[in-house]
Design a protein around this motif. Sequence first.
Motif, PDB file in Angstrom:
ATOM      1  N   LEU A 146      -2.894   1.028 -14.976  1.00 40.69           N
ATOM      2  CA  LEU A 146      -3.383  -0.258 -15.479  1.00 40.69           C
ATOM      3  C   LEU A 146      -4.903  -0.234 -15.676  1.00 40.69           C
ATOM      4  O   LEU A 146      -5.415  -0.857 -16.624  1.00 40.69           O
ATOM      5  N   ALA A 147      -5.624   0.484 -14.829  1.00 36.63           N
ATOM      6  CA  ALA A 147      -7.070   0.604 -15.005  1.00 36.63           C
ATOM      7  C   ALA A 147      -7.393   1.353 -16.295  1.00 36.63           C
ATOM      8  O   ALA A 147      -8.321   0.976 -17.022  1.00 36.63           O
ATOM      9  N   TRP A 177       0.850  -1.195   0.000  1.00 31.98           N
ATOM     10  CA  TRP A 177       0.000   0.000   0.000  1.00 31.98           C
ATOM     11  C   TRP A 177       0.881   1.238   0.000  1.00 31.98           C
ATOM     12  O   TRP A 177       1.180   1.812   1.038  1.00 31.98           O
ATOM     13  N   ALA A 203       1.990   2.404  -5.764  1.00 28.66           N
ATOM     14  CA  ALA A 203       1.053   1.349  -6.151  1.00 28.66           C
ATOM     15  C   ALA A 203      -0.254   1.947  -6.666  1.00 28.66           C
ATOM     16  O   ALA A 203      -0.854   1.422  -7.607  1.00 28.66           O
ATOM     17  N   GLU A 204      -0.692   3.048  -6.074  1.00 32.02           N
ATOM     18  CA  GLU A 204      -1.920   3.694  -6.536  1.00 32.02           C
ATOM     19  C   GLU A 204      -1.736   4.300  -7.929  1.00 32.02           C
ATOM     20  O   GLU A 204      -2.652   4.271  -8.754  1.00 32.02           O
ATOM     21  N   TRP A 261       0.333   3.115 -10.254  1.00 37.21           N
ATOM     22  CA  TRP A 261       0.322   1.981 -11.184  1.00 37.21           C
ATOM     23  C   TRP A 261      -1.070   1.396 -11.338  1.00 37.21           C
ATOM     24  O   TRP A 261      -1.466   0.976 -12.426  1.00 37.21           O
ATOM     25  N   ASN A 262      -1.845   1.357 -10.252  1.00 34.97           N
ATOM     26  CA  ASN A 262      -3.212   0.867 -10.323  1.00 34.97           C
ATOM     27  C   ASN A 262      -4.034   1.727 -11.278  1.00 34.97           C
ATOM     28  O   ASN A 262      -4.793   1.211 -12.107  1.00 34.97           O
ATOM     29  N   GLY A 263      -3.897   3.030 -11.201  1.00 34.25           N
ATOM     30  CA  GLY A 263      -4.620   3.927 -12.101  1.00 34.25           C
ATOM     31  C   GLY A 263      -4.198   3.746 -13.547  1.00 34.25           C
ATOM     32  O   GLY A 263      -5.022   3.735 -14.457  1.00 34.25           O
TER      33      GLY A 263
END
Length: 70
Positions: A42-43, A31, A35-36, A38-40
């Motif tokens: 990839l989304a 967390w 990571a946030e 990269w999460n955005g």
Amino acid sequence: METRETRSSTDLPPVAREYNGVDRNAFLFGWTPQAEIWNGRLAMIGFIAYVFWDLIGYSVVRDVLHLIGY
């Protein structure tokens, strides 16, 4: 007259730093702010991939709506 201070594009820092001093683009597990990010990313890639998939005729949403009677 108001004067604005401007920086040329050659004065930019070589690496954008997050508040914790770690490179924002580093792929860190857990967390973390990285990571946030990269999460955005990839989304967004997944969403665009689904839009293209839908445009060529393979629509999961359209098939589900057809199955339930809409």
